[in-house]
Design a protein around this motif. Sequence first.
Motif, mmCIF file in Angstrom:
data_model
loop_
_atom_site.group_PDB
_atom_site.id
_atom_site.type_symbol
_atom_site.label_atom_id
_atom_site.label_comp_id
_atom_site.label_asym_id
_atom_site.label_seq_id
_atom_site.Cartn_x
_atom_site.Cartn_y
_atom_site.Cartn_z
ATOM 1 N N THR A 26 -14.295 24.678 -7.018
ATOM 2 C CA THR A 26 -14.883 23.338 -7.154
ATOM 3 C C THR A 26 -13.798 22.277 -7.309
ATOM 4 O O THR A 26 -12.742 22.538 -7.876
ATOM 5 C CB THR A 26 -15.849 23.262 -8.357
ATOM 6 O OG1 THR A 26 -16.389 21.947 -8.424
ATOM 7 C CG2 THR A 26 -15.149 23.568 -9.670
ATOM 8 N N THR A 27 -14.100 21.101 -6.782
ATOM 9 C CA THR A 27 -13.215 19.959 -7.021
ATOM 10 C C THR A 27 -13.688 19.180 -8.246
ATOM 11 O O THR A 27 -12.982 18.328 -8.748
ATOM 12 C CB THR A 27 -13.212 19.009 -5.809
ATOM 13 O OG1 THR A 27 -14.561 18.820 -5.387
ATOM 14 C CG2 THR A 27 -12.392 19.562 -4.674
ATOM 15 N N GLU A 28 -14.930 19.471 -8.704
ATOM 16 C CA GLU A 28 -15.472 18.701 -9.834
ATOM 17 C C GLU A 28 -16.019 19.634 -10.901
ATOM 18 O O GLU A 28 -17.219 19.860 -10.991
ATOM 19 C CB GLU A 28 -16.551 17.747 -9.336
ATOM 20 C CG GLU A 28 -15.973 16.708 -8.404
ATOM 21 C CD GLU A 28 -17.001 15.694 -7.956
ATOM 22 O OE1 GLU A 28 -17.533 14.990 -8.829
ATOM 23 O OE2 GLU A 28 -17.269 15.622 -6.754
ATOM 24 N N ILE A 29 -15.108 20.134 -11.704
ATOM 25 C CA ILE A 29 -15.456 21.147 -12.705
ATOM 26 C C ILE A 29 -16.451 20.606 -13.731
ATOM 27 O O ILE A 29 -17.253 21.351 -14.281
ATOM 28 C CB ILE A 29 -14.167 21.664 -13.398
ATOM 29 C CG1 ILE A 29 -14.444 22.935 -14.228
ATOM 30 C CG2 ILE A 29 -13.546 20.609 -14.284
ATOM 31 C CD1 ILE A 29 -14.268 24.194 -13.458
ATOM 32 N N ARG A 30 -16.438 19.282 -13.961
ATOM 33 C CA ARG A 30 -17.323 18.703 -14.979
ATOM 34 C C ARG A 30 -18.789 18.810 -14.591
ATOM 35 O O ARG A 30 -19.668 18.703 -15.427
ATOM 36 C CB ARG A 30 -16.975 17.234 -15.217
ATOM 37 C CG ARG A 30 -15.766 17.066 -16.097
ATOM 38 C CD ARG A 30 -15.514 15.605 -16.413
ATOM 39 N NE ARG A 30 -14.155 15.436 -16.899
ATOM 40 C CZ ARG A 30 -13.111 15.301 -16.117
ATOM 41 N NH1 ARG A 30 -13.267 15.283 -14.808
ATOM 42 N NH2 ARG A 30 -11.904 15.169 -16.613
ATOM 43 N N LYS A 31 -19.043 18.978 -13.286
ATOM 44 C CA LYS A 31 -20.435 19.053 -12.844
ATOM 45 C C LYS A 31 -20.970 20.484 -12.881
ATOM 46 O O LYS A 31 -22.122 20.711 -12.540
ATOM 47 C CB LYS A 31 -20.556 18.495 -11.423
ATOM 48 C CG LYS A 31 -20.344 16.994 -11.357
ATOM 49 C CD LYS A 31 -20.645 16.466 -9.975
ATOM 50 C CE LYS A 31 -20.394 14.971 -9.889
ATOM 51 N NZ LYS A 31 -20.311 14.550 -8.483
ATOM 52 N N VAL A 32 -20.118 21.423 -13.281
ATOM 53 C CA VAL A 32 -20.573 22.810 -13.359
ATOM 54 C C VAL A 32 -21.118 23.051 -14.764
ATOM 55 O O VAL A 32 -20.444 22.743 -15.746
ATOM 56 C CB VAL A 32 -19.405 23.778 -13.061
ATOM 57 C CG1 VAL A 32 -19.861 25.221 -13.163
ATOM 58 C CG2 VAL A 32 -18.821 23.492 -11.685
ATOM 59 N N PRO A 33 -22.343 23.582 -14.893
ATOM 60 C CA PRO A 33 -22.927 23.783 -16.226
ATOM 61 C C PRO A 33 -22.043 24.673 -17.104
ATOM 62 O O PRO A 33 -21.429 25.624 -16.608
ATOM 63 C CB PRO A 33 -24.258 24.482 -15.934
ATOM 64 C CG PRO A 33 -24.572 24.158 -14.520
ATOM 65 C CD PRO A 33 -23.268 23.978 -13.823
ATOM 66 N N VAL A 34 -22.006 24.336 -18.383
ATOM 67 C CA VAL A 34 -21.178 25.092 -19.326
ATOM 68 C C VAL A 34 -21.622 26.551 -19.380
ATOM 69 O O VAL A 34 -20.797 27.454 -19.520
ATOM 70 C CB VAL A 34 -21.269 24.449 -20.727
ATOM 71 C CG1 VAL A 34 -20.474 25.250 -21.733
ATOM 72 C CG2 VAL A 34 -20.760 23.021 -20.672
ATOM 73 N N THR A 35 -22.931 26.784 -19.229
ATOM 74 C CA THR A 35 -23.448 28.155 -19.268
ATOM 75 C C THR A 35 -22.810 29.007 -18.174
ATOM 76 O O THR A 35 -22.578 30.197 -18.359
ATOM 77 C CB THR A 35 -24.970 28.150 -19.082
ATOM 78 O OG1 THR A 35 -25.291 27.253 -18.024
ATOM 79 C CG2 THR A 35 -25.670 27.707 -20.339
#
Length: 580
Positions: A169-178
């Motif tokens: 991913t280029t946008e790790i912040r958009k990946v759910p923490v779970t």
Amino acid sequence: MIPEPAPETAYRVLARKYRPETFADLVGQEAMVRTLRNAFKAGRIAQAFILTGIRGTGKTTTARIIAKGLNCVGPDGTGGPTTEPCGVCVHCRAISEGRHVDVLEMDAASRTGVGDIREIIESVRYRAAEARYKVYIIDEVHMLSTNAFNALLKTLEEPPEHVKFIFATTEIRKVPVTVLSRCQRFDLRRIEPEVMMGLLRRIATAEGAEIEDGALALIARAAEGSARDATSLLDQAIAGGGTATAEQVRAMLGLADRGRVLDLFDLILKGEAAGALEELGAQYSDGADPVMVLRDLAEIAHWVSVLKVSPGASEDPTLSPDERARGQAMAAAIPMRVLARFWQMLLKALEEVAVAPNAMMAAEMAVIRLTHVADLPSPEDLVRQLQGAKGTPAMGAGMPGPAPRAPVPQASRGAGVSMGGVSGGGAVALPAGQPHPLDRFARFEDVVQLIRDQRDIGLLMEVESGVRLARYQPGRIEFEPGPMASPDLAQRLGQRLQSWTGTRWGVSVVSEGGQPSIREAQLAQASALEAEALAHPLVQAALRAFPGAKLKVQSREEKAQAAEVEALPEVPDEWDPFEE
Ligand SMILES: [Zn+2]
């Protein structure tokens, strides 16, 4: 019949040709490789990996190398999982070519439906067909829908032994923490310029291409840490054959010569607007993109600021020794506040260029404005200057701080001071060291403003239309009366000013030498403005469309003044609190 293999000479883009096949080929990601190697050696291979980083840092390449490492059996077919995949076994070759049945690559950016994830989850239950592990590579995983993530999560919670996930991913912040919490995470770093230049040099040599160091430096800088971008740019640069020069690459990238941008920077800081415009124009006709020139100027402002703070920053390998020396000299000479303002103005200019009808025009306006940066006093200097200007020479320069102004008695404002209270006498004697009350009436306009402030509208109108000013000094007015001026205007004006300022005013009438009155000047300006407006094509078009329409012309000053009048607080007329 056997299909003919593609001839060896077939052209492949360099980015694909030199795509790293092993971790050893992967430049600039040593930390990640070390961690992976230790985990593989210890037999603690994570169930899922997530790779994050800007585009072109090698996320999908790394994913494939991991997939190969997981499934490699070595040249003799007996090897286990390794961080040094052999590259020759059946699995390594199939994965490299993207055709391994057990390694499934999908791009979430184009397949975000929960249905696709269901397909994956269904297939997860079946063992790998040929390889040790079934590997799912999901690129741009942050693009999955919430439902898709939920479906995926169930599998991640209880994954079968034979399944591995590799997310990129280029946008790790958009990946759910779970999801994140169940993955081993690797942050792929931007590739440092030195490393990038080394990589490009190796590729160029392998291709038998000649390219100047300066050209490689420009490519490394433009690629901003992305190996794929850098390799593609190198591809273009050496496509023409012969030696690729820095000049060619600069033209290819639409960059201005960095030395010349430094020249421009210099001219601007010296406030030489004409010279700066000329240099900008010359760079433009040599093919430089005005937006890139502004970006380069901003970059230099940033670079010189950094050099000021940490001189070691000049060791950037993409800089020539000459550029380094110039940068250090600038860092020593230019105050930080100038650099900071320069930076802000350039950012603003870049915004403006984006919306301007013509980029070069916007760039020229920006350069003109920037040439004034160095002269602009800082807010502190400005305050100091204003404080200095307040004291009159008679009081000497050694005053401890600015003296307070003498209060100006105001008859009609508020209660308590009667009209006749201070009239009759001569000039009021002032305590030593106090500024003279006439100081604030340096110009006739200040007198008019006082009348306006006192809201004596009758007198204001008479003064504006009837006073053709001949001579003015604070406390003394000589004017030629206009045709509508009443005979006692001079006398009344003198009395009123005296009562407002507490100081005697000499107001007298002369028979010649008067300038046009304020009203006359306004009328002349308005008719000039109207003529100008009438000549404007838009106005002409409007008048054609609406025959007989009346034109109302308002100058910018009038508009501002009208707004000011509206903003004035109401002053109660002669309000007396003791009156019933
Ligand atoms: Zn292998």
